[in-house]
Every structure is written in C-alpha cells, then in structure tokens.
Design an enzyme around this catalytic site. Sequence first.
Site, mmCIF file in Angstrom:
data_model
loop_
_atom_site.group_PDB
_atom_site.id
_atom_site.type_symbol
_atom_site.label_atom_id
_atom_site.label_comp_id
_atom_site.label_asym_id
_atom_site.label_seq_id
_atom_site.Cartn_x
_atom_site.Cartn_y
_atom_site.Cartn_z
ATOM 1 N N ASP A 1 55.088 -12.121 -3.991
ATOM 2 C CA ASP A 1 53.730 -11.750 -4.408
ATOM 3 C C ASP A 1 52.762 -12.902 -4.125
ATOM 4 O OD1 ASP A 1 54.358 -9.195 -5.298
ATOM 5 O OD2 ASP A 1 53.304 -9.424 -7.209
ATOM 6 N N LYS B 1 66.906 -22.763 -8.935
ATOM 7 C CA LYS B 1 66.651 -23.678 -10.062
ATOM 8 C C LYS B 1 67.979 -24.317 -10.469
ATOM 9 C CE LYS B 1 63.573 -24.251 -12.768
ATOM 10 N NZ LYS B 1 62.762 -25.504 -12.930
ATOM 11 N N TYR C 1 68.373 -8.744 -11.900
ATOM 12 C CA TYR C 1 67.967 -7.345 -11.830
ATOM 13 C C TYR C 1 69.107 -6.411 -12.234
ATOM 14 C CZ TYR C 1 63.334 -7.717 -9.742
ATOM 15 O OH TYR C 1 62.004 -7.940 -9.533
ATOM 16 N N ASP D 1 60.262 -23.507 -8.614
ATOM 17 C CA ASP D 1 58.904 -23.736 -9.140
ATOM 18 C C ASP D 1 58.106 -24.604 -8.180
ATOM 19 O OD1 ASP D 1 60.598 -25.881 -9.742
ATOM 20 O OD2 ASP D 1 59.596 -26.368 -11.630
ATOM 21 N N ASP E 1 61.042 -11.961 -5.875
ATOM 22 C CA ASP E 1 60.009 -11.024 -6.336
ATOM 23 C C ASP E 1 58.700 -11.781 -6.566
ATOM 24 O OD1 ASP E 1 58.927 -8.588 -7.339
ATOM 25 O OD2 ASP E 1 59.256 -9.330 -9.384
#
Length: 370
Positions: A254, A193, A142, A226, A250
């Site tokens: 969601d 990751k 970000y 993932d 983020d």
Amino acid sequence: MASKKLLLLPGDGIGPEAMAEVEKLIAVMNADLGAGFETERGLVGGSAYDAHGQAISEADMAKALAADAVLFGAVGGPKWDPVPYEVRPEAGLLRLRKDLALFANLRPAICYPALAASSSLKPEVVEGLDILIVRELTGGVYFGEPKEIIDLGNGQKRGIDTQVYDTFEIERISGVAFELARTRKNHVTSMEKRNVMKSGVLWNEVVTQTHKAKYADVKLDHMLADAGGMQLVRWPKQFDVIVTDNLFGDMLSDVAAMLTGSLGMLPSASLGAPDAKTGSRKALYEPVHGSAPDIAGKGIANPIAMIASFAMCLRYSFGMVAEADRLETAISAVLDEGLRTRDILSEGKTEVGTTAIGDAVVERFRALSA
Ligand code: IPM
Ligand code: MG
C-alpha cells in the site's frame, strides 16, 4: 494452450466498473487478434453473500479451479460490516488465494513519468520508479492457527493470531523473488522483523541459505520491515525486488502504491507453483486497491490498476508478452495525452471518467496492434 479460460469475478464497489473496461479489451483481442479468450463470470465478496450467504459459492470456487486465470475486481463495503466474520467479503478472496495455493503475490510499483506530479512525494523521488514487491500470500498471520478470540472468564477476552512460516514457504517465495530479480536489476531486498519475531529469524536464515545455494549471482540485502517502510518513502529507487511476508507485504505494497501517484494504479498477480507436467500455474490477477464504496457507481473510478492486472495476466498466464507490452504502452500513452480520473488529476490535465479512460486505452491498444 488450446483454450484460454478466464473467470471474471468483478466483486463489489468499483470492481464491476473496473472489470467492464477489461471486458472491452478481451472483446477487442478476440475480434481483432483471434486471442480465443473464453470468459465465465462469478460472484465474490458482498455480492456473493447477498446471493448465496457465502463470500464465494462452491460452484464459483470450482470455476476458479478450472480456469486458466481468474480476474478479480475488489470486495467489501460498509453494507457488509454486520455480516459474520466467516462470511465477510474478504473471506472470498482469502479462500481463493488459499485453495488455489497462490503463494506468490507480485506487486509492481511503477511510476509513469506523466504521474510523477500526482505523488505525495517530490517528483524526483518517484520519477521513473520501477520496483516489484514479492509478497508471500498463503501463509503467515493471515492463515496461522490458532486464530481466535477466547473468553478468559474474568471479564477479559483474548484475541489471538499466529504468525507461522515453514522453511519450504520461505524457500519458494524467495526463489520467485530471485528469479524475477534476474530479469530486472538483479537486486533483492528481504524484509522481516528478526529483531522481534522468531519467524523473522527463520525468514532471514532461509533467504540467506537459498541465496547462497542457488542465487549467489543476485545482490541480496536484508532490512528490518519498519526501516524498509521508512526507506520506501525516503528513497524508493534504491530498491529493485522486495521480498517479504504476507502481513508486511500487505502494508508495504500500500505504501509503494501511493508512491506511484494513486492506489488506483497498482496491479498484482498471484501465482501458484508451476504444474510438474504442464508447467502451467494457477493464477489470479487483481488491482491492489479496494472496492472504494464511496465512489462506487459514479463512473469516476480509475480502471488502470485493473487493466494493468490484465496485462500481467497476458504476460504470466498466456505468454502474450508482445500484447502485454502493447497494453502497458497504451496505458502510458493515454496518461501522456493528459487524460486523468479524479484520483490522479493534476493541474492542466483533463478529468474524465472510468469508461473514457478505458475507451482511450482500447483505442491506443488497437492502434499499436494494427
Ligand atoms: C490486499 C488486501 C487484502 C489483504 C484484503 C482485502 C483481505 O488488502 O490484497 O492487499 O489484506 O491481503
Ligand atoms: Mg492490502
């Protein structure tokens, strides 16, 4: 705490409608409980751009820095699609997070029993769900530099974002996750990751070291981000606290929000480090949902995420734990009664608008406080 200074930044779209329901609660708490909240208002996002040509003005930034807590609605909408990138609505929120150094974003995903049927997943998968996503909020891709689009001069351009994390950033966010886990089911799952990203390798290392040095009593698991997304929809109840970086947080929040029935249900708290002298910390509270321009101004938006964000504010900024508990109980009770905004409507329930849900929560809260 002498005064309780709140800055209200309703923002765009459904932000002001949702904030209006919190303002009712503030008024009731001041009148009935002598809570002593002092409120100021400011503009952020598209509404700030329209007024000042900036996503947040310097004057409102100064108010935010001086407040004990900021309540934030939502920003953005198609109206501001054409504005320059630097002053797009989201820039106001990102500046608040960065300048207030709100590095710890707490996003609880709780499935109220009455809403298990509203989730897109089977009720048994989500019923009783209570997980907490701890998202790093001031670092990573970000804010990493360089962040630019460069012209390669051969008819090609190159877009660059930089994912970057330093040891201290990973240490302090994992510390927040471990501390919170101790107050819950004592289990942290760290997601990154490390199989592809250097920042993921370091993340994994530092979380492991922090755990070993200070929090060995907490159960720690590592998961690739993932796979974590997949596990969140397969069997979310395996998680207690999830700690992850800004971008993965983020996305995963969601996903987690939808498990609870609707994006309109999920609150969040963004916290800074405790002040060395006073122990108080900068804080901003906002619903996870966006400005929902398609339903803005229709009086049908779900204000629960905004109200629940205020409950988090009572809990984390003002130590008003009993009041926060009562407010959360009031939300649950209103859902049990069968009142629903459209986003969480299911068969046999009563559809009502934003203000009716807000009024019902206020009424329940007053009854519980009497
Ligand atoms: C969120 C939002 C923001 C983010 C946007 C509005 C900048 O999606 O708070 O999750 O990406 O962090
Ligand atoms: Mg988001």
